[in-house]
Design a protein around this motif. Structure first.
Motif, short mmCIF file in Angstrom:
data_model
loop_
_atom_site.label_atom_id
_atom_site.label_comp_id
_atom_site.label_asym_id
_atom_site.label_seq_id
_atom_site.Cartn_x
_atom_site.Cartn_y
_atom_site.Cartn_z
N MET A 1 0.85 -1.20 0.00
CA MET A 1 0.00 0.00 0.00
C MET A 1 0.88 1.25 0.00
O MET A 1 1.99 1.25 0.52
N THR A 2 0.37 2.30 -0.60
CA THR A 2 1.09 3.58 -0.70
C THR A 2 0.22 4.67 -0.12
O THR A 2 -0.98 4.69 -0.36
N LYS A 3 0.87 5.59 0.61
CA LYS A 3 0.13 6.76 1.11
C LYS A 3 0.29 7.89 0.10
O LYS A 3 1.41 8.20 -0.30
N VAL A 4 -0.79 8.47 -0.30
CA VAL A 4 -0.75 9.57 -1.26
C VAL A 4 -1.49 10.77 -0.67
O VAL A 4 -2.67 10.65 -0.30
N SER A 5 -0.78 11.90 -0.56
CA SER A 5 -1.43 13.14 -0.11
C SER A 5 -1.40 14.12 -1.27
O SER A 5 -0.36 14.35 -1.87
N MET A 6 -2.55 14.68 -1.57
CA MET A 6 -2.61 15.67 -2.64
C MET A 6 -3.79 16.59 -2.38
O MET A 6 -4.57 16.35 -1.46
N THR A 7 -3.87 17.67 -3.18
CA THR A 7 -5.06 18.50 -3.09
C THR A 7 -5.93 18.14 -4.27
O THR A 7 -5.44 18.07 -5.40
N VAL A 8 -7.20 17.90 -4.02
CA VAL A 8 -8.12 17.61 -5.12
C VAL A 8 -9.23 18.66 -5.06
O VAL A 8 -9.92 18.78 -4.04
N ARG A 11 -9.16 20.80 -2.03
CA ARG A 11 -9.31 20.18 -0.71
C ARG A 11 -8.15 19.20 -0.49
O ARG A 11 -7.89 18.37 -1.37
N PRO A 12 -7.46 19.26 0.65
CA PRO A 12 -6.39 18.28 0.88
C PRO A 12 -6.98 16.89 1.13
O PRO A 12 -7.96 16.78 1.88
N VAL A 13 -6.41 15.87 0.48
CA VAL A 13 -6.87 14.51 0.75
C VAL A 13 -5.65 13.63 1.02
O VAL A 13 -4.59 13.86 0.48
N ALA A 14 -5.84 12.64 1.90
CA ALA A 14 -4.78 11.67 2.18
C ALA A 14 -5.39 10.29 1.97
O ALA A 14 -6.41 9.96 2.57
N LEU A 15 -4.79 9.51 1.06
CA LEU A 15 -5.37 8.22 0.72
C LEU A 15 -4.35 7.12 0.96
O LEU A 15 -3.14 7.35 0.83
N GLU A 16 -4.84 5.94 1.28
CA GLU A 16 -3.97 4.78 1.33
C GLU A 16 -4.43 3.86 0.20
O GLU A 16 -5.57 3.38 0.20
N LEU A 17 -3.55 3.67 -0.78
CA LEU A 17 -3.95 3.00 -2.02
C LEU A 17 -3.01 1.84 -2.33
O LEU A 17 -1.83 1.87 -1.96
N GLU A 18 -3.52 0.87 -3.08
CA GLU A 18 -2.65 -0.16 -3.62
C GLU A 18 -1.61 0.55 -4.50
O GLU A 18 -1.96 1.49 -5.22
N PRO A 56 -3.12 20.26 -18.18
CA PRO A 56 -3.85 19.03 -18.51
C PRO A 56 -2.94 17.81 -18.63
O PRO A 56 -1.89 17.88 -19.26
N VAL A 57 -3.37 16.72 -18.01
CA VAL A 57 -2.65 15.44 -18.11
C VAL A 57 -3.70 14.32 -18.21
O VAL A 57 -4.86 14.52 -17.85
N LYS A 58 -3.26 13.15 -18.69
CA LYS A 58 -4.16 12.00 -18.79
C LYS A 58 -4.04 11.19 -17.50
O LYS A 58 -3.01 10.56 -17.25
N SER A 59 -5.11 11.20 -16.70
CA SER A 59 -5.01 10.59 -15.38
C SER A 59 -5.01 9.06 -15.44
O SER A 59 -4.70 8.41 -14.44
N CYS A 60 -5.30 8.48 -16.61
CA CYS A 60 -5.21 7.02 -16.75
C CYS A 60 -3.78 6.59 -16.98
O CYS A 60 -3.48 5.41 -17.00
N THR A 61 -2.88 7.56 -17.24
CA THR A 61 -1.51 7.22 -17.59
C THR A 61 -0.55 7.74 -16.51
O THR A 61 0.59 8.07 -16.78
N MET A 62 -1.07 7.84 -15.29
CA MET A 62 -0.27 8.27 -14.15
C MET A 62 -0.62 7.40 -12.98
O MET A 62 -1.80 7.14 -12.73
N LEU A 63 0.40 7.00 -12.23
CA LEU A 63 0.11 6.37 -10.95
C LEU A 63 -0.36 7.46 -10.00
O LEU A 63 0.12 8.60 -10.06
N ALA A 64 -1.28 7.11 -9.12
CA ALA A 64 -1.74 8.10 -8.13
C ALA A 64 -0.54 8.60 -7.32
O ALA A 64 -0.45 9.77 -6.97
N ALA A 65 0.43 7.71 -7.08
CA ALA A 65 1.62 8.08 -6.29
C ALA A 65 2.39 9.23 -6.95
O ALA A 65 3.06 10.00 -6.26
N GLN A 66 2.33 9.32 -8.28
CA GLN A 66 3.03 10.41 -8.97
C GLN A 66 2.39 11.77 -8.70
O GLN A 66 2.99 12.80 -9.01
#
Ligand SMILES: Cc1cc2nc3c(=O)[nH]c(=O)nc-3n(C[C@H](O)[C@H](O)[C@H](O)COP(=O)(O)OP(=O)(O)OC[C@H]3O[C@@H](n4cnc5c(N)ncnc54)[C@H](O)[C@@H]3O)c2cc1C
Ligand code: FES
Ligand code: FES
Lengths: 161, 239
Positions: A1-8, A11-18, A56-66
């Protein structure tokens, strides 16, 4: 699992994702922001376009971790935040797409709008050729593009006021 | 395995064409950033995106053909993520940057050494990089004049043939991408341009079709002809 913090959408969000989670899937599945569409999943169609730090970027071609530590804006965050009157007002690109009937089924529309908003942020008065060049990463199977290009021109006019 | 823009690696991961045990995001390392011009060179950090190269005042002033090449890669979303280092390390036979690297006599600086362009691209998707070796930056020689023309596949946008023509103090360099198994210098065109740097000097010339790529999109002979046409268009743009 990876922790990802970003603003969406501000709003700041912190996720724990595969580890292998794509940004598109994190937005849609973990955050319920299903306005970001996944059309091809092969980096061709641009339906999944979001803004990463304003571009603009293609979100299907990025890991959330990036996207860790970055600011992401989806179609849900475009209205209000950047709209001319704030609040719930549509973003000028959204308004122009409605007025110019720049969609039929609407599947490509969120990506088209995000790509067009990205162009107008950099180039407030694009020529027709520049609009077409800026939408090269977005496919529409319905409209034939004519009304989409008109809508981007109209949005440019609305934004210049 | 290093991950930069992910515009090649993420699709490869999805298709299980690449199955690395670990993926390390190198895109934000400070050593891989920045564009500098000076001493007859333009040096571009490996993590610089295609969009940053296209927008860079320094690149546009010193080597406008390189900025134009970057602006012609893929689409805006791809240019906002894809990097110079990823493109040269991948050495896709249809990629654009390798043509600029060869024609602009670039030096590829890694975490271990400096590799001259002539020794870097060793075959289809193959480079001189050792496992674990990271491209830090690429230093391009500033030419007197240069132009790049590609015949893009109408669906994918990748080059069916792309030709970078540059005139340097020590003579012209012509590099061809998209047509062969890997980018190559086209010596016959260089010889023709050194007698007269004009499109006319290339009239009737095309690279030898034997050894060029043939697939459902085009025969080797068609690609050879396209390379001749793209070389003449590039030369005509700067003669
Ligand atoms: C829809 C689409 C259209 C495209 N069109 C074009 C086009 O017209 N022309 C063109 O030239 N390209 C095109 N591309 C490819 C694009 O330019 C890629 O960005 C580029 O080939 C790879 O760069 P990257 O930063 O995305 O690398 P990544 O995908 O992150 O990595 C690619 C490979 O290089 C390695 N790597 C990355 N950085 C380094 C480094 N600094 N040192 C050592 N190894 C490294 C990785 O480990 C991986 O093996 C297109 C891609 C897409 C998705
Ligand atoms: S779903 Fe991302 S480009 Fe099609
Ligand atoms: S409106 Fe249907 S795909 Fe564009």
């Amino acid at each position: 699992m990876t922790k990802v913090s970003m603003t969406v959408n501000g709003r700041p969000v912190a996720l724990e994702l595969e580890d292998r989670t794509l940004l598109a899937d994190a937005l849609r599945d973990a955050l319920g922001l299903t306005g970001t569409h996944v059309g091809c999943d092969t980096s061709q169609c641009g339906c999944c376009t979001v803004h990463l730090d304003g571009r603009p970027v293609k979100s299907c071609t990025m890991l959330a971790a990036q996207a860790d530590g970055r600011a992401v804006v989806t179609i849900e965050g475009l209205a209000g935040s950047e709209g001319p009157t704030g609040g719930d007002a549509l973003h000028p690109v959204q308004q122009a797409f409605t007025e110019c009937h720049a969609l039929q089924c609407g599947f490509c529309t969120p990506g088209m709008i995000m790509a067009a908003a990205g162009l107008l942020a950099e180039n407030p008065a694009p020529t027709e050729d520049e609009i077409v060049h800026a939408l090269e990463g977005n496919l529409c199977r319905c409209t034939g593009y004519v009304n989409i290009v008109s809508a981007v021109k109209r949005a440019a006019g609305l934004m210049r006021g | 395995m290093p991950l930069a823009g992910g515009m090649t690696l993420v699709p490869a991961l999805k298709l299980r064409l690449a199955r690395p045990s670990h993926v390390v995001d190198i895109a934000r390392l400070p050593e891989l950033q920045g564009i500098e011009a000076g001493g007859g060179r333009v040096t571009v950090g490996a993590a610089t995106t295609h969009a940053e190269v296209a927008r860079s005042e320094a690149v546009r002033r010193a080597i406008p053909a390189l900025a134009a090449l970057a602006e012609g890669i893929g689409d805006p979303q791809v240019r906002n993520r894809g990097t110079l280092g990823g493109s040269v390390a991948n050495n896709d036979p249809v990629a654009d940057y390798p043509a600029a690297v060869l024609a602009l006599d670039a030096a590829i600086e890694t975490n271990r050494r400096t590799i001259p362009a002539a020794e870097f691209f060793v075959g289809m998707f193959a480079t001189a990089l050792a496992p674990g070796e990271i491209v830090l930056r690429v230093a391009f020689a500033v030419p007197h004049r240069a132009a790049y023309r590609k015949f893009a596949h109408p669906a994918s946008g990748y080059a069916m043939a792309g030709v970078f023509v540059a005139e340097h103090r020590d003579g012209p360099r012509v590099a061809v991408t998209g047509a062969g198994p890997a980018v190559f210098r086209w010596r016959e065109a260089e010889a023709a341009l050194s007698s007269a740097f004009r499109a006319e000097a290339l009239a009737g010339l095309e690279p030898d079709a034997s050894g060029l790529n043939a697939d459902i999109h085009a025969s080797a002979e068609y690609r050879a002809n396209l390379a001749g046409v793209m070389a003449r268009r590039a030369a005509a743009a700067i003669e």
